[in-house]
Design a protein around this motif. Structure first.
Motif, PDB file in Angstrom:
ATOM      1  N   PHE A   1      33.838  56.944  52.035  1.00  0.00           N
ATOM      2  CA  PHE A   1      33.524  57.963  51.137  1.00  0.00           C
ATOM      3  C   PHE A   1      34.837  58.534  50.689  1.00  0.00           C
ATOM      4  CE2 PHE A   1      33.883  62.453  50.414  1.00  0.00           C
ATOM      5  CZ  PHE A   1      32.826  62.769  49.406  1.00  0.00           C
ATOM      6  N   MET A   2      36.061  58.684  51.315  1.00  0.00           N
ATOM      7  CA  MET A   2      37.143  59.103  50.995  1.00  0.00           C
ATOM      8  C   MET A   2      38.021  58.110  49.846  1.00  0.00           C
ATOM      9  SD  MET A   2      38.860  61.542  53.984  1.00  0.00           S
ATOM     10  CE  MET A   2      38.722  60.275  55.188  1.00  0.00           C
TER      11      MET A   2
ATOM     12  N   THR B   1      36.324  56.004  48.162  1.00  0.00           N
ATOM     13  CA  THR B   1      35.446  55.749  46.860  1.00  0.00           C
ATOM     14  C   THR B   1      35.704  57.172  45.914  1.00  0.00           C
ATOM     15  OG1 THR B   1      33.755  54.513  48.068  1.00  0.00           O
ATOM     16  CG2 THR B   1      33.285  55.610  45.945  1.00  0.00           C
ATOM     17  N   THR B   2      35.660  58.155  46.521  1.00  0.00           N
ATOM     18  CA  THR B   2      35.615  59.570  45.724  1.00  0.00           C
ATOM     19  C   THR B   2      36.979  60.096  45.316  1.00  0.00           C
ATOM     20  OG1 THR B   2      35.733  60.845  47.593  1.00  0.00           O
ATOM     21  CG2 THR B   2      33.304  60.209  46.539  1.00  0.00           C
ATOM     22  N   GLY B   3      37.987  59.518  46.433  1.00  0.00           N
ATOM     23  CA  GLY B   3      39.195  60.070  46.120  1.00  0.00           C
ATOM     24  C   GLY B   3      39.726  61.409  46.892  1.00  0.00           C
ATOM     25  N   ALA B   4      38.644  61.911  47.294  1.00  0.00           N
ATOM     26  CA  ALA B   4      38.795  63.173  48.515  1.00  0.00           C
ATOM     27  C   ALA B   4      39.875  62.701  49.422  1.00  0.00           C
ATOM     28  CB  ALA B   4      37.394  63.306  48.823  1.00  0.00           C
ATOM     29  N   THR B   5      40.116  64.002  49.879  1.00  0.00           N
ATOM     30  CA  THR B   5      41.169  63.908  51.064  1.00  0.00           C
ATOM     31  C   THR B   5      40.655  64.474  52.180  1.00  0.00           C
ATOM     32  OG1 THR B   5      42.077  66.051  50.388  1.00  0.00           O
ATOM     33  CG2 THR B   5      43.171  63.996  49.491  1.00  0.00           C
ATOM     34  N   ALA B   6      39.550  65.073  52.310  1.00  0.00           N
ATOM     35  CA  ALA B   6      38.781  65.377  53.355  1.00  0.00           C
ATOM     36  C   ALA B   6      37.301  65.236  53.316  1.00  0.00           C
ATOM     37  CB  ALA B   6      38.849  66.906  53.471  1.00  0.00           C
ATOM     38  N   VAL B   7      36.720  65.125  54.608  1.00  0.00           N
ATOM     39  CA  VAL B   7      35.213  64.592  54.612  1.00  0.00           C
ATOM     40  C   VAL B   7      34.404  65.735  54.283  1.00  0.00           C
ATOM     41  CG1 VAL B   7      33.370  63.821  56.065  1.00  0.00           C
ATOM     42  CG2 VAL B   7      35.732  62.818  56.278  1.00  0.00           C
ATOM     43  N   PRO B   8      33.348  65.846  53.409  1.00  0.00           N
ATOM     44  CA  PRO B   8      32.645  67.195  53.097  1.00  0.00           C
ATOM     45  C   PRO B   8      31.759  67.408  54.308  1.00  0.00           C
ATOM     46  CG  PRO B   8      31.902  65.392  51.813  1.00  0.00           C
ATOM     47  CD  PRO B   8      33.235  64.679  52.776  1.00  0.00           C
TER      48      PRO B   8
ATOM     49  N   TYR C   1      36.499  64.175  61.872  1.00  0.00           N
ATOM     50  CA  TYR C   1      36.933  62.776  61.876  1.00  0.00           C
ATOM     51  C   TYR C   1      37.333  62.366  63.115  1.00  0.00           C
ATOM     52  CZ  TYR C   1      39.323  58.721  59.862  1.00  0.00           C
ATOM     53  OH  TYR C   1      39.708  57.473  59.763  1.00  0.00           O
ATOM     54  N   ALA C   2      38.321  63.129  63.830  1.00  0.00           N
ATOM     55  CA  ALA C   2      38.943  62.564  65.117  1.00  0.00           C
ATOM     56  C   ALA C   2      37.735  62.402  66.141  1.00  0.00           C
ATOM     57  CB  ALA C   2      39.922  63.708  65.577  1.00  0.00           C
ATOM     58  N   ASP C   3      36.618  63.152  66.042  1.00  0.00           N
ATOM     59  CA  ASP C   3      35.648  63.099  66.992  1.00  0.00           C
ATOM     60  C   ASP C   3      34.596  62.000  66.600  1.00  0.00           C
ATOM     61  OD1 ASP C   3      36.888  64.955  68.538  1.00  0.00           O
ATOM     62  OD2 ASP C   3      35.816  66.446  67.210  1.00  0.00           O
ATOM     63  N   ALA C   4      34.660  61.563  65.572  1.00  0.00           N
ATOM     64  CA  ALA C   4      33.742  60.632  65.173  1.00  0.00           C
ATOM     65  C   ALA C   4      33.880  59.336  65.726  1.00  0.00           C
ATOM     66  CB  ALA C   4      33.729  60.355  63.508  1.00  0.00           C
ATOM     67  N   SER C   5      32.551  58.509  65.939  1.00  0.00           N
ATOM     68  CA  SER C   5      32.628  57.119  66.363  1.00  0.00           C
ATOM     69  C   SER C   5      33.365  56.149  65.423  1.00  0.00           C
ATOM     70  CB  SER C   5      31.185  56.525  66.633  1.00  0.00           C
ATOM     71  OG  SER C   5      30.651  56.494  65.031  1.00  0.00           O
TER      72      SER C   5
ATOM     73  N   TYR D   1      22.797  57.625  54.154  1.00  0.00           N
ATOM     74  CA  TYR D   1      23.069  58.725  53.279  1.00  0.00           C
ATOM     75  C   TYR D   1      24.109  58.377  52.273  1.00  0.00           C
ATOM     76  CZ  TYR D   1      19.553  62.163  54.323  1.00  0.00           C
ATOM     77  OH  TYR D   1      18.393  62.850  54.597  1.00  0.00           O
ATOM     78  N   TRP D   2      25.315  57.948  52.742  1.00  0.00           N
ATOM     79  CA  TRP D   2      26.307  57.690  51.962  1.00  0.00           C
ATOM     80  C   TRP D   2      25.941  56.479  50.924  1.00  0.00           C
ATOM     81  CZ3 TRP D   2      29.802  58.732  48.848  1.00  0.00           C
ATOM     82  CH2 TRP D   2      30.480  57.912  48.385  1.00  0.00           C
ATOM     83  N   GLU D   3      25.520  55.612  51.565  1.00  0.00           N
ATOM     84  CA  GLU D   3      25.014  54.266  50.653  1.00  0.00           C
ATOM     85  C   GLU D   3      24.168  54.686  49.714  1.00  0.00           C
ATOM     86  OE1 GLU D   3      26.650  51.404  50.505  1.00  0.00           O
ATOM     87  OE2 GLU D   3      27.883  51.817  52.271  1.00  0.00           O
ATOM     88  N   ARG D   4      23.362  55.357  49.931  1.00  0.00           N
ATOM     89  CA  ARG D   4      22.371  55.901  48.937  1.00  0.00           C
ATOM     90  C   ARG D   4      23.262  56.801  47.680  1.00  0.00           C
ATOM     91  NH1 ARG D   4      17.009  58.176  48.138  1.00  0.00           N
ATOM     92  NH2 ARG D   4      16.702  58.390  45.877  1.00  0.00           N
ATOM     93  N   ALA D   5      24.037  57.732  48.116  1.00  0.00           N
ATOM     94  CA  ALA D   5      24.666  58.367  47.273  1.00  0.00           C
ATOM     95  C   ALA D   5      25.675  57.383  46.352  1.00  0.00           C
ATOM     96  CB  ALA D   5      25.571  59.470  47.889  1.00  0.00           C
ATOM     97  N   LYS D   6      26.403  56.629  47.140  1.00  0.00           N
ATOM     98  CA  LYS D   6      27.376  55.606  46.412  1.00  0.00           C
ATOM     99  C   LYS D   6      26.620  54.780  45.536  1.00  0.00           C
ATOM    100  CE  LYS D   6      29.336  52.353  48.864  1.00  0.00           C
ATOM    101  NZ  LYS D   6      30.310  51.593  49.489  1.00  0.00           N
ATOM    102  N   GLY D   7      25.544  54.228  45.838  1.00  0.00           N
ATOM    103  CA  GLY D   7      24.887  53.256  44.975  1.00  0.00           C
ATOM    104  C   GLY D   7      24.343  54.040  43.698  1.00  0.00           C
ATOM    105  N   THR D   8      24.011  55.175  43.982  1.00  0.00           N
ATOM    106  CA  THR D   8      23.200  55.626  42.930  1.00  0.00           C
ATOM    107  C   THR D   8      24.267  56.412  41.898  1.00  0.00           C
ATOM    108  OG1 THR D   8      21.444  56.476  44.167  1.00  0.00           O
ATOM    109  CG2 THR D   8      21.434  57.616  42.258  1.00  0.00           C
TER     110      THR D   8
END
Length: 186
Positions: A23-24, A26-33, A9-13, A49-56
């Protein structure tokens, strides 16, 4: 050989971080998988990839526990270690009537385990589609309609199977390591 790199996360654009945040949220996750971090080097790919998963998974008419069971079954049948572990965890968190051993028995085709009726017809259909989508017959659709599924919902079931297959290819090709809270089922 490590086949992928993880973008923390800290290194991501900022664009990738926005996807991680969505993602976090929408899913309630506390970490990125791991699967999402493995895409993090490319903001457009991460978003796609996330939009495909989220939409489906999070849109449509079918309940999330049923969709998660479909992804679990397809992933297990495809031998996708990462996806089967991830979605086994999701099924168990959403359906407290099932236990890890139930899912393991389902994967091992233990005849002593019988799925709740809620899942049974859809799991049979998903297994058939995953094995060979070209072998479907009208009777397969009629069996789901007899269980109360509409044609639109059957299309949604097929979309979930298709998405699962896409993620199975991605995660298996890279041999993604399991996230710390996932328990291997394969």
């Amino acid at each position: 050989m490590q086949r992928y790199t993880l973008t923390e996360y800290a290194d991501a654009s900022s664009e990738t971080r926005a996807v991680f945040d969505d993602f976090m949220r929408t899913t309630g996750a506390t970490a990125v998988p791991v699967w999402l971090k493995s895409l993090g080097h490319s903001a457009p790919l991460t978003r796609a990839y996330w939009e495909r998963a989220k939409g489906t998974l999070f849109a449509g008419n079918l309940p999330l526990p049923l969709k998660e069971m479909i992804v679990f079954v397809v992933s297990a049948r495809n031998g996708a270690r990462y996806c089967s572990a991830c979605h086994a965890q999701n099924v168990l968190s959403l359906d407290k009537t099932l236990a890890f051993d139930d899912l393991r028995d389902l994967v091992s085709a233990d005849k002593g385990f019988k799925l709740p009726a809620y899942y049974s017809a859809v799991v049979d259909f998903a297994g058939k589609v995953a094995a060979d989508a070209n072998c479907l017959e009208d009777a397969d659709f009629e069996a789901l309609m007899d269980e109360g599924f509409s044609r639109e919902e059957i299309c949604e079931i097929i979309a979930v199977i298709d998405m699962a297959t896409m993620f199975n290819v991605y995660t298996s090709s890279l041999r993604l390591d399991l996230d710390p809270d996932y328990r291997a089922i394969l």
